[in-house]
Write an enzyme that holds these catalytic residues in place. Sequence first.
Site, PDB file in Angstrom:
ATOM      1  N   ARG A  54       0.942  -1.306   0.017  1.00 39.34           N
ATOM      2  CA  ARG A  54       0.012   0.209   0.113  1.00 39.34           C
ATOM      3  C   ARG A  54       0.828   1.320   0.113  1.00 39.34           C
ATOM      4  O   ARG A  54       2.127   0.927   0.101  1.00 39.34           O
ATOM      5  CB  ARG A  54      -1.151   0.103   1.418  1.00 39.34           C
ATOM      6  N   GLY A  55       0.397   2.472  -0.199  1.00 38.47           N
ATOM      7  CA  GLY A  55       1.174   3.635  -0.346  1.00 38.47           C
ATOM      8  C   GLY A  55       1.169   3.876  -1.846  1.00 38.47           C
ATOM      9  O   GLY A  55       1.757   2.902  -2.549  1.00 38.47           O
ATOM     10  N   ALA A  56       1.041   5.154  -2.349  1.00 41.33           N
ATOM     11  CA  ALA A  56       0.943   5.482  -3.696  1.00 41.33           C
ATOM     12  C   ALA A  56       2.242   4.841  -4.573  1.00 41.33           C
ATOM     13  O   ALA A  56       2.059   4.238  -5.455  1.00 41.33           O
ATOM     14  CB  ALA A  56       0.533   7.049  -3.875  1.00 41.33           C
ATOM     15  N   ARG A  95      -7.411  -0.406  -6.947  1.00 44.70           N
ATOM     16  CA  ARG A  95      -7.718   0.540  -5.881  1.00 44.70           C
ATOM     17  C   ARG A  95      -7.848   1.913  -6.561  1.00 44.70           C
ATOM     18  O   ARG A  95      -7.010   2.376  -7.419  1.00 44.70           O
ATOM     19  CB  ARG A  95      -6.601   0.933  -4.667  1.00 44.70           C
ATOM     20  N   GLN A 208      -1.806   2.368  10.055  1.00 41.16           N
ATOM     21  CA  GLN A 208      -0.634   2.181   9.482  1.00 41.16           C
ATOM     22  C   GLN A 208       0.426   3.019  10.088  1.00 41.16           C
ATOM     23  O   GLN A 208       1.539   2.644  10.138  1.00 41.16           O
ATOM     24  CB  GLN A 208      -0.869   2.983   7.959  1.00 41.16           C
ATOM     25  N   ASP A 249      -1.811  10.407  -1.944  1.00 40.52           N
ATOM     26  CA  ASP A 249      -2.115   9.554  -2.729  1.00 40.52           C
ATOM     27  C   ASP A 249      -2.412  10.043  -4.204  1.00 40.52           C
ATOM     28  O   ASP A 249      -2.359   9.251  -5.131  1.00 40.52           O
ATOM     29  CB  ASP A 249      -3.154   8.308  -2.234  1.00 40.52           C
ATOM     30  N   ASN A 259      -5.129  12.196   0.699  1.00 43.10           N
ATOM     31  CA  ASN A 259      -4.407  11.555   1.839  1.00 43.10           C
ATOM     32  C   ASN A 259      -5.142  10.617   2.785  1.00 43.10           C
ATOM     33  O   ASN A 259      -6.620  10.764   2.771  1.00 43.10           O
ATOM     34  CB  ASN A 259      -3.326  12.298   2.464  1.00 43.10           C
ATOM     35  N   LYS A 260      -4.238   9.969   3.475  1.00 43.93           N
ATOM     36  CA  LYS A 260      -5.396   8.977   4.685  1.00 43.93           C
ATOM     37  C   LYS A 260      -6.356   9.908   5.285  1.00 43.93           C
ATOM     38  O   LYS A 260      -6.120  10.899   5.798  1.00 43.93           O
ATOM     39  CB  LYS A 260      -4.614   8.239   5.476  1.00 43.93           C
TER      40      LYS A 260
HETATM   41  C1  LIG Z   1       3.580   7.736   0.172  1.00 44.41           C
HETATM   42  S1  LIG Z   1       1.992   7.443  -0.337  1.00 44.41           S
HETATM   43  C2  LIG Z   1       1.441   7.176   1.363  1.00 44.41           C
HETATM   44  C3  LIG Z   1      -0.088   7.212   1.476  1.00 44.41           C
HETATM   45  O1  LIG Z   1      -0.539   5.706   1.429  1.00 44.41           O
HETATM   46  C4  LIG Z   1      -1.471   5.623   2.377  1.00 44.41           C
HETATM   47  O2  LIG Z   1      -2.777   5.074   1.949  1.00 44.41           O
HETATM   48  P1  LIG Z   1      -2.689   3.661   2.007  1.00 44.41           P
HETATM   49  O3  LIG Z   1      -2.290   2.899   3.345  1.00 44.41           O
HETATM   50  O4  LIG Z   1      -4.381   3.328   2.327  1.00 44.41           O
HETATM   51  O5  LIG Z   1      -2.417   3.137   0.933  1.00 44.41           O
HETATM   52  C5  LIG Z   1      -1.635   7.006   3.080  1.00 44.41           C
HETATM   53  O6  LIG Z   1      -2.536   7.891   2.408  1.00 44.41           O
HETATM   54  C6  LIG Z   1      -0.146   7.690   3.057  1.00 44.41           C
HETATM   55  O7  LIG Z   1      -0.107   8.835   3.326  1.00 44.41           O
END
Ligand SMILES: CSC[C@H]1O[C@H](OP(=O)(O)O)[C@H](O)[C@@H]1O
EC number: 5.3.1.23
Length: 374
Positions: A54-56, A95, A208, A249, A259-260
């Site tokens: 996960r993470g962009a 996603r 996270q 993201d 973002n989250k």
């Molecule tokens: C560097 S992108 C990280 C970004 O992604 C996370 O979302 P997820 O864990 O649902 O993929 C979150 O928004 C982070 O800031």
Amino acid sequence: MKVDGKEMRPIWLSSDNPLEVHVIDQRMLPHELVIAPLKDVDDTIHAIREMFVRGAPLIGATGAWGVYLACINAPGGQVTDAWVETEAKRLKASRPTAVNLAWAVDRMTARIAAVDGDGPRVRAAREEAAAITDEEAENCRLIGEFGVALIEEISRKKKGETVNILTHCNAGWLACVEYGTATAPIYEAYNRGIDVHVWVDETRPLNQGARLTAWELGKHGVKHTVIADNAGGHLMQHGMVDLVITGTDRTTWTGDVANKIGTYLKALAAQDNNIPFWVALPSSTFDWEMDDGVREIPIEVRNPDEIRYIQGKVDGKLVQVLVPPAGSACENHAFDVTPARLVTGFITERGLCEASGDGVLGLFPEKGKEASCR
Ligand SMILES: CSC[C@H]1O[C@H](OP(=O)(O)O)[C@H](O)[C@@H]1O
């Protein structure tokens, strides 16, 4: 990044079997370090959707390797345009919010379309996926190089006293390939001997922050404290936060930041307390077509069970525990959008800029036509 002395990335092509991509299954961290093999597009979609990865930037890199897996699994070994397009479309649908997924998959399909022959296409896919992965690592290293100046300036003003930084969710190397985005300036400051401490938002519902950011920072030796998501405003009011850095993201070229969930609330508290709120991102996370993020950015709504149950470790085993009454409805909006007016600026691989169309295009002038043709 180092994990107990061993260099690791969250994704890599198996050195034993080039038909397998391996990922850290982040659902099991911090309690178990589990490596999962991805053998085809279905495995890749599952890993992205269920958040093994996960993470962009990492979702983008995973999508790129997913296209490579599509090529090596093409029916009859025939890597046709139709096959690649079909599999690419499935990957991009896994996603919706992180723009890196579409960016990376589209870059892969363009590279493959420019090559003739099944074998050359497989080789081109492997090269391009590796290039995307390595470029994102380098972009994050540069984000650290540019962003550390913000921390150095605060450290100078505080005459070397601890610089307290708040971050939300995980925008570390686990969300990228190496260094992270929000964490890159923090790791660089630590490596330069600057006294830094990180307030780590636990980041419900999947934690996270508590699970991943705390694990990463601990492995690197960076001082950190896990806090409830709703504590940040109080800490800011009492002078305990010098700087907020988050990841993103998808960020519109005009400066609106997806973002989250909960990031928007942190930005509101930061503005109310005159605390700098910076967003770190590689250019692959800019959306050059959307200009109104609140209205246009798709916000993923995930399984409400991610709110209903919380994961932890009991007697050495990972367990899921029910939190609300079984009969209570739950709703799981995974992201929110922080308007540009609440963002101090962006930290990118080309430097820092204000959170505006002019600021962003000042760093990426070549995108001007694409952005302004709307
Ligand atoms: C560097 S992108 C990280 C970004 O992604 C996370 O979302 P997820 O864990 O649902 O993929 C979150 O928004 C982070 O800031």
